[in-house]
Scaffold this active site. Structure first.
Site, short mmCIF file in Angstrom:
data_model
loop_
_atom_site.label_atom_id
_atom_site.label_comp_id
_atom_site.label_asym_id
_atom_site.label_seq_id
_atom_site.Cartn_x
_atom_site.Cartn_y
_atom_site.Cartn_z
N ARG A 184 8.37 4.33 -5.16
CA ARG A 184 8.29 3.01 -3.80
C ARG A 184 7.36 2.26 -3.41
O ARG A 184 7.20 0.47 -3.64
CB ARG A 184 8.11 4.24 -2.38
CG ARG A 184 7.61 2.81 -1.29
CD ARG A 184 8.34 3.18 0.15
NE ARG A 184 6.81 4.11 0.67
CZ ARG A 184 6.65 4.72 1.80
NH1 ARG A 184 7.50 4.97 2.43
NH2 ARG A 184 5.63 5.44 1.57
N LEU A 199 10.92 1.18 7.70
CA LEU A 199 10.25 1.35 5.55
C LEU A 199 11.00 2.92 5.52
O LEU A 199 11.43 3.90 6.46
CB LEU A 199 8.91 1.55 5.89
CG LEU A 199 8.79 1.96 4.63
CD1 LEU A 199 8.21 1.28 4.15
CD2 LEU A 199 6.81 3.03 5.11
N LYS A 253 6.72 -2.07 2.30
CA LYS A 253 5.23 -1.37 2.69
C LYS A 253 4.25 -2.33 2.19
O LYS A 253 3.05 -2.31 1.47
CB LYS A 253 5.05 -0.25 1.71
CG LYS A 253 3.83 1.02 2.69
CD LYS A 253 4.77 2.40 2.56
CE LYS A 253 3.53 2.84 3.44
NZ LYS A 253 3.32 3.51 4.48
N ARG A 306 -8.11 -20.05 -1.81
CA ARG A 306 -7.24 -20.17 -1.49
C ARG A 306 -5.69 -21.17 -0.94
O ARG A 306 -6.30 -22.46 -1.26
CB ARG A 306 -7.22 -19.98 0.57
CG ARG A 306 -6.96 -20.06 1.33
CD ARG A 306 -7.17 -19.98 2.34
NE ARG A 306 -6.44 -19.06 4.00
CZ ARG A 306 -4.83 -19.83 4.79
NH1 ARG A 306 -4.79 -21.20 3.31
NH2 ARG A 306 -3.88 -19.92 4.99
N TYR A 358 0.75 -1.16 -0.14
CA TYR A 358 -0.15 -0.15 0.05
C TYR A 358 0.68 1.08 -0.29
O TYR A 358 2.50 1.11 -0.01
CB TYR A 358 -1.40 0.23 0.70
CG TYR A 358 0.09 0.06 2.55
CD1 TYR A 358 0.33 -0.39 2.97
CD2 TYR A 358 -0.44 1.55 2.92
CE1 TYR A 358 1.01 -0.36 4.13
CE2 TYR A 358 0.35 1.65 4.45
CZ TYR A 358 0.78 0.84 4.92
OH TYR A 358 1.73 1.01 6.36
N GLU A 418 12.03 2.13 14.25
CA GLU A 418 11.13 3.11 13.61
C GLU A 418 9.73 3.00 14.45
O GLU A 418 9.68 2.26 15.41
CB GLU A 418 10.87 3.32 12.18
CG GLU A 418 10.09 1.58 11.61
CD GLU A 418 10.24 1.32 10.49
OE1 GLU A 418 9.49 2.63 9.92
OE2 GLU A 418 9.60 0.36 10.12
N HIS A 438 -1.17 -21.01 -0.97
CA HIS A 438 -0.25 -20.62 -0.40
C HIS A 438 0.50 -20.37 -2.04
O HIS A 438 1.27 -18.64 -2.03
CB HIS A 438 0.81 -20.94 0.44
CG HIS A 438 -0.48 -20.67 2.08
ND1 HIS A 438 -0.39 -22.09 2.17
CD2 HIS A 438 0.90 -20.31 2.87
CE1 HIS A 438 -0.44 -21.69 3.68
NE2 HIS A 438 0.24 -21.04 3.76
N1 PLP Z 1 7.41 3.26 9.24
C1 PLP Z 1 5.93 3.27 9.05
C2 PLP Z 1 6.68 1.92 9.97
C3 PLP Z 1 5.32 3.95 8.28
O1 PLP Z 1 4.08 2.78 8.37
C4 PLP Z 1 5.23 4.80 7.41
C5 PLP Z 1 4.49 5.39 7.08
O2 PLP Z 1 3.19 4.50 6.08
C6 PLP Z 1 6.24 5.49 7.65
C7 PLP Z 1 7.44 5.06 8.87
C8 PLP Z 1 6.55 7.09 7.34
O3 PLP Z 1 6.81 7.10 5.52
P1 PLP Z 1 6.41 7.74 4.78
O4 PLP Z 1 7.28 9.34 5.36
O5 PLP Z 1 6.40 7.47 3.29
O6 PLP Z 1 5.21 8.20 5.25
#
Ligand code: PLP
Length: 286
Positions: free
Chosen positions: A52, A207, A149, A100, A33, A182, A102
């Site tokens: 991304r 991320l 993501k 379904r 997403y 993070e 895998h």
């Molecule tokens: N880290 C995580 C786990 C996130 O889910 C997000 C945003 O959803 C971010 C960092 C920040 O990313 P961005 O600056 O691209 O929104």
């Protein structure tokens, strides 16, 4: 006004929008997403978010269901139909609908795509940033590819709920070496006593936030030095300032970590300056 969602080629009333029970996103979290800020009706940093998205899809071998140009049109049309001036647009692509199993489904299976848009009140977000937020720390328990993501966000959900139940807004994951990776939905930053910005290097353990990347440019504009490296909880507690970044938070000051005040316990000058300058540097599409 009723909300509208884009689901696999059609704009449908939000209340009736649905995907099949055998969508692989629903059954396996087999999808990715993106979230893009909408400001004054325009998309912020669309180019970077789409880059991304393409990377995330490539990493899990799902094809982009339409061209980026077509996708740009869908994002704008969803924003327009929902009359969002300030808020966000959400986009999700999954491996599609299949019995379904895998293993990847037959390559002819179309990826599924959903786009929604939602308004938010910038004044409320500014008020929150004006107060600063509290964070808690939690053990890192996610998989080793959080650079993708994906919609597999259960650890993030549980961490953020724990934060909420502790009277905080965000949870910072801490790896086995005691270093912060993070937040549950944000990147984590501190400002040292000498005024240097520190945020973890973007490897597979975080991320690579689009806001994080843009904030590096904002820092340069403000003649601030950035160090991309891991930092410990102890360093964060001793920092002059701390803050989080994401597409919907820009830079939001952190004033407490695990109940302990950071700096003087008020939003810091550096975080405030970064927040105020962010939209001068971010790309705002027509
Ligand atoms: N880290 C995580 C786990 C996130 O889910 C997000 C945003 O959803 C971010 C960092 C920040 O990313 P961005 O600056 O691209 O929104």
């Amino acid at each position: 006004m009723s909300r509208i969602a884009y689901v696999n080629g059609q704009y449908v009333p939000h209340a009736q929008a649905g995907v099949h029970i055998e969508d692989r996103g629903y059954q396996f979290a087999d999808g990715v997403y993106e979230v893009c800020e909408v400001r004054g009706g325009h998309l912020v940093d669309e180019r970077r978010h789409m880059a991304r998205l393409v990377r995330s899809l490539g990493e899990i071998r799902i094809r982009l269901p339409m061209s980026l140009t077509a996708l740009g049109i869908v994002l704008r049309e969803t924003v327009r139909r929902n009359r969002v001036r300030d808020g966000l647009v959400y986009l999700q692509v999954t491996r599609g609908v299949a019995r379904r199993d895998h293993y990847f489904p037959d390559p002819s299976t179309s990826p599924a795509i959903v786009v929604t848009a939602r308004a938010s009140d910038p004044a409320k977000a500014d008020a929150l940033a004006g107060q600063g937020i509290a964070v808690i720390t939690v053990p890192e328990n996610r998989w080793e590819r959080v650079d993708i993501k994906t919609v597999g966000l259960l650890p993030n959900v549980l961490a953020k709920q724990a934060a909420k139940e502790a009277g905080a807004r965000e949870a910072w994951f801490v790896d086995r070496d005691g270093r912060i990776t993070e937040g549950g939905s944000t990147n984590a930053w501190i400002v040292t006593g000498e005024g240097r910005l520190i945020t973890r290097h973007a490897d597979n353990a975080i991320l690579r936030g689009v806001t994080r990347t843009v904030m590096m440019e904002v820092a340069e504009k403000l003649q601030l030095r950035v160090e991309e490296r891991a930092f410990t909880v102890a360093e964060a507690l001793a920092a002059k300032e701390a803050f989080v970044t994401s597409a919907t938070n820009f830079a939001t000051p952190v004033v407490r970590i695990d109940g302990q005040p950071i700096g003087d316990g008020k939003p810091g000058r550096v975080a405030r300056a970064l927040r105020e300058t962010f939209h001068q540097v971010a790309e705002i599409a027509p």
